[in-house]
Design a protein around this motif. Structure first.
Motif, PDB file in Angstrom:
ATOM      1  N   LEU A   1      -6.399  16.008  -0.206  1.00 34.78           N
ATOM      2  CA  LEU A   1      -6.069  14.976   0.773  1.00 34.78           C
ATOM      3  C   LEU A   1      -7.343  14.360   1.343  1.00 34.78           C
ATOM      4  CD1 LEU A   1      -3.221  16.696   2.860  1.00 34.78           C
ATOM      5  CD2 LEU A   1      -2.969  15.072   0.991  1.00 34.78           C
ATOM      6  N   SER A   2      -7.272  13.067   1.674  1.00 36.54           N
ATOM      7  CA  SER A   2      -8.413  12.412   2.313  1.00 36.54           C
ATOM      8  C   SER A   2      -8.500  12.924   3.749  1.00 36.54           C
ATOM      9  CB  SER A   2      -8.203  10.902   2.304  1.00 36.54           C
ATOM     10  OG  SER A   2      -7.121  10.584   3.154  1.00 36.54           O
TER      11      SER A   2
ATOM     12  N   GLN B   1      -5.662  11.745   5.873  1.00 38.51           N
ATOM     13  CA  GLN B   1      -4.409  12.437   5.506  1.00 38.51           C
ATOM     14  C   GLN B   1      -4.424  13.873   6.042  1.00 38.51           C
ATOM     15  OE1 GLN B   1      -4.735  11.789   1.256  1.00 38.51           O
ATOM     16  NE2 GLN B   1      -3.101  10.257   1.251  1.00 38.51           N
TER      17      GLN B   1
ATOM     18  N   PRO C   1      -0.837   0.403   4.971  1.00 39.33           N
ATOM     19  CA  PRO C   1      -0.409  -0.512   3.912  1.00 39.33           C
ATOM     20  C   PRO C   1       0.032   0.230   2.644  1.00 39.33           C
ATOM     21  CG  PRO C   1      -2.573  -1.126   4.787  1.00 39.33           C
ATOM     22  CD  PRO C   1      -2.231   0.201   5.373  1.00 39.33           C
TER      23      PRO C   1
ATOM     24  N   GLY D   1       0.188   1.891  -0.800  1.00 41.61           N
ATOM     25  CA  GLY D   1      -0.840   2.533  -1.621  1.00 41.61           C
ATOM     26  C   GLY D   1      -1.829   3.371  -0.834  1.00 41.61           C
ATOM     27  N   THR D   2      -1.592   3.561   0.461  1.00 40.98           N
ATOM     28  CA  THR D   2      -2.519   4.372   1.254  1.00 40.98           C
ATOM     29  C   THR D   2      -2.141   5.854   1.227  1.00 40.98           C
ATOM     30  OG1 THR D   2      -1.291   3.686   3.228  1.00 40.98           O
ATOM     31  CG2 THR D   2      -3.392   2.594   2.824  1.00 40.98           C
TER      32      THR D   2
ATOM     33  N   LYS E   1       1.018   7.377   1.721  1.00 40.45           N
ATOM     34  CA  LYS E   1       2.007   7.900   2.684  1.00 40.45           C
ATOM     35  C   LYS E   1       2.947   8.890   1.986  1.00 40.45           C
ATOM     36  CE  LYS E   1       3.421   3.705   3.778  1.00 40.45           C
ATOM     37  NZ  LYS E   1       2.460   2.890   3.013  1.00 40.45           N
TER      38      LYS E   1
ATOM     39  N   GLN F   1       6.931  -3.660   5.726  1.00 39.68           N
ATOM     40  CA  GLN F   1       7.769  -3.690   4.522  1.00 39.68           C
ATOM     41  C   GLN F   1       9.205  -4.041   4.927  1.00 39.68           C
ATOM     42  OE1 GLN F   1       6.806  -0.371   1.810  1.00 39.68           O
ATOM     43  NE2 GLN F   1       4.636  -0.629   2.258  1.00 39.68           N
TER      44      GLN F   1
ATOM     45  N   PHE G   1      -5.424   3.828  -2.099  1.00 40.80           N
ATOM     46  CA  PHE G   1      -5.682   4.588  -3.328  1.00 40.80           C
ATOM     47  C   PHE G   1      -5.176   3.852  -4.567  1.00 40.80           C
ATOM     48  CE2 PHE G   1      -5.718   7.931  -0.155  1.00 40.80           C
ATOM     49  CZ  PHE G   1      -6.758   8.743  -0.575  1.00 40.80           C
TER      50      PHE G   1
HETATM   51  N1  LIG Z   1      -5.591  11.916  -1.432  1.00 43.19           N
HETATM   52  C1  LIG Z   1      -5.313  11.307  -2.581  1.00 43.19           C
HETATM   53  N2  LIG Z   1      -6.056  11.565  -3.670  1.00 43.19           N
HETATM   54  C2  LIG Z   1      -5.775  10.970  -4.853  1.00 43.19           C
HETATM   55  N3  LIG Z   1      -4.773  10.092  -5.053  1.00 43.19           N
HETATM   56  C3  LIG Z   1      -4.002   9.796  -4.003  1.00 43.19           C
HETATM   57  C4  LIG Z   1      -4.222  10.382  -2.714  1.00 43.19           C
HETATM   58  N4  LIG Z   1      -3.283   9.874  -1.869  1.00 43.19           N
HETATM   59  C5  LIG Z   1      -2.531   9.033  -2.592  1.00 43.19           C
HETATM   60  N5  LIG Z   1      -2.951   8.983  -3.856  1.00 43.19           N
HETATM   61  C6  LIG Z   1      -2.388   8.172  -4.960  1.00 43.19           C
HETATM   62  O1  LIG Z   1      -2.340   6.831  -4.534  1.00 43.19           O
HETATM   63  C7  LIG Z   1      -1.194   6.170  -5.039  1.00 43.19           C
HETATM   64  C8  LIG Z   1      -0.415   5.565  -3.889  1.00 43.19           C
HETATM   65  O2  LIG Z   1       0.088   6.602  -3.057  1.00 43.19           O
HETATM   66  P1  LIG Z   1       1.526   6.514  -2.397  1.00 43.19           P
HETATM   67  O3  LIG Z   1       2.548   6.063  -3.373  1.00 43.19           O
HETATM   68  O4  LIG Z   1       1.739   7.818  -1.718  1.00 43.19           O
HETATM   69  O5  LIG Z   1       1.264   5.340  -1.342  1.00 43.19           O
HETATM   70  P2  LIG Z   1       2.266   4.778  -0.238  1.00 43.19           P
HETATM   71  O6  LIG Z   1       1.433   4.552   0.970  1.00 43.19           O
HETATM   72  O7  LIG Z   1       3.441   5.679  -0.092  1.00 43.19           O
HETATM   73  O8  LIG Z   1       2.695   3.399  -0.871  1.00 43.19           O
HETATM   74  P3  LIG Z   1       4.026   2.503  -0.608  1.00 43.19           P
HETATM   75  O9  LIG Z   1       3.948   2.028   0.830  1.00 43.19           O
HETATM   76  O10 LIG Z   1       3.892   1.382  -1.586  1.00 43.19           O
HETATM   77  O11 LIG Z   1       5.201   3.388  -0.877  1.00 43.19           O
HETATM   78  C9  LIG Z   1      -0.391   7.229  -5.802  1.00 43.19           C
HETATM   79  O12 LIG Z   1      -0.694   7.100  -7.168  1.00 43.19           O
HETATM   80  C10 LIG Z   1      -0.932   8.542  -5.257  1.00 43.19           C
HETATM   81  O13 LIG Z   1      -0.850   9.578  -6.212  1.00 43.19           O
END
Ligand SMILES: Nc1ncnc2c1ncn2[C@@H]1O[C@H](COP(=O)(O)OP(=O)(O)OP(=O)(O)O)[C@@H](O)[C@H]1O
Length: 346
Positions: A8-9, A12, A30, A32-33, A35, A154, A193
């Motif tokens: 996790l970052s 996160q 946003p 792809g971050t 969540k 969204q 990400f």
């Molecule tokens: N800490 C991390 N290390 C590596 N990859 C990550 C990490 N966190 C997220 N990702 C990758 O980034 C991509 C986007 O993550 P995720 O789908 O969870 O985003 P989201 O914020 O839920 O997006 P959305 O709002 O479009 O649903 C995924 O491919 C996920 O595997």
């Protein structure tokens, strides 16, 4: 950005730490971050600790992604059109439901942008009343830990027509009267990400806020071109709401020469994921939020999309994922959606 311990970052990890410390959190950011990625880690944390949680999302499709149920289904309140007081009395009469409300330690809500403020307030009221302490003390959301995520930029909530005769525009959950008292700490995730191209990230960020710059618009328009599709599969068009998707699908289907083949769902009320029988008057809500449609109309040549990941059998699990596309071929229609075909996969 990531820590080698759990991938996790830092931002996160901060959320995970709050959750571990039993704080009620709302984390957003946003697309792809990460969540959903973070939410999966949080759920895993609770599973390891064997803490009783309810995994929910605003829609059936979102719930499927996290192996949960809809928030409506967890709450056992049907479409939640009645007043909070009426819903509370109904829950009190259902021992299984009552237990669920009383024993859930943590309520997880994904895709919260589609939860209506009035609905959130009703749930808060129900939890507060049902989980009063022995000496009658009330806490926000009955002291249940809330882990809420989503992005309010969204999809917005569907209007609650039972409220003020449907005259009010739907309000977001953060506009609920009880929201501020329930959320101890909102956290904003910032690192994207999903994309690495900084220009693309900037355009998506501006688009999210509705503040596209001229240079963004010019760049996007510059990409417009006729598309080649040599594999027989047409590129997918994206629409923000289901109605527009249905209209587009119907137009495509009508344009095909074959006759229609209609498949009707065989729906029956069973138990929900907590093994509690679904009451008949809740069925409307269950089916409305269900990912699978009640009727599927196909023709030979129709392009269909899988809306779930298929995990079994193993050799197909990488090929059959949410979003996979295929054209219905002659000979497939007789086996499509047959109970035996379905049972092969589940
Ligand atoms: N800490 C991390 N290390 C590596 N990859 C990550 C990490 N966190 C997220 N990702 C990758 O980034 C991509 C986007 O993550 P995720 O789908 O969870 O985003 P989201 O914020 O839920 O997006 P959305 O709002 O479009 O649903 C995924 O491919 C996920 O595997």
């Amino acid at each position: 950005m990531s820590d080698s311990n759990n991938g996790l970052s830092q931002e996160q990890q901060y959320v995970l730490k709050l959750v571990r410390n039993r704080k009620s959190v709302f984390f957003t950011g946003p697309a792809g971050t990460g969540k959903s990625y973070l939410l999966k880690h949080i759920i895993a944390h609770f599973k390891v600790k064997e803490i009783p949680i309810a995994i929910t999302a605003s829609t059936g499709m979102a719930a499927l992604n996290i192996k949960g149920k809809t928030l409506h289904s967890f709450a056992g309140v049907g479409l939640a059109k009645d007043s909070a007081e009426t819903l509370l009395e109904r829950i009190k009469k259902n021992i299984g439901l009552l237990q669920r409300w009383k024993t859930t330690h943590t309520l997880i809500i994904d895709e919260v942008s589609m939860i209506e403020a009035n609905f959130f307030d009703k749930l808060e009221y129900i939890a507060r009343k049902l989980r009063r302490t022995r000496d009658g003390q009330e806490k926000p959301f009955g002291g249940m830990q809330l882990v809420i995520t989503g992005d309010f930029f969204q999809l917005p909530p569907v209007p609650d027509t039972s409220f003020n005769h449907g005259k009010n525009l739907p309000r977001f959950a953060f506009e609920a009267k009880s929201w501020m008292s329930c959320i101890e700490e909102p956290v904003f995730l910032t690192h994207v990400f999903r994309q690495t191209d900084s220009t693309f990230i900037r355009i998506l960020g501006n688009m999210r806020k509705g503040v596209l710059e001229n240079r963004d618009i010019d760049l996007l328009k510059g990409l417009s071109r006729p598309l080649d599709f040599l594999d027989d599969i047409e590129p997918v068009e994206l629409f923000p709401v289901r109605k527009q998707v249905d209209t587009c699908n119907k137009e495509k289907l009508d344009a095909l020469p074959d006759s229609q083949h209609i498949y009707y769902a065989m729906d029956a009320l069973g138990d929900d994921m907590s093994k509690i029988p679904i009451p008949k008057d809740n069925s409307e809500a269950v089916f409305e939020r269900f990912a699978a449609p009640a009727i599927v109309i196909l023709k030979i040549g129709a392009q269909v999309m899988l809306v779930q990941n298929i995990s079994q059998p193993k050799e197909l699990s990488e090929k059959l994922v949410n979003g996979s596309l295929v054209n219905v071929k002659y000979g497939q229609l007789s086996t499509f959606l047959r109970l035996r075909t379905y049972r092969r996969w589940y």
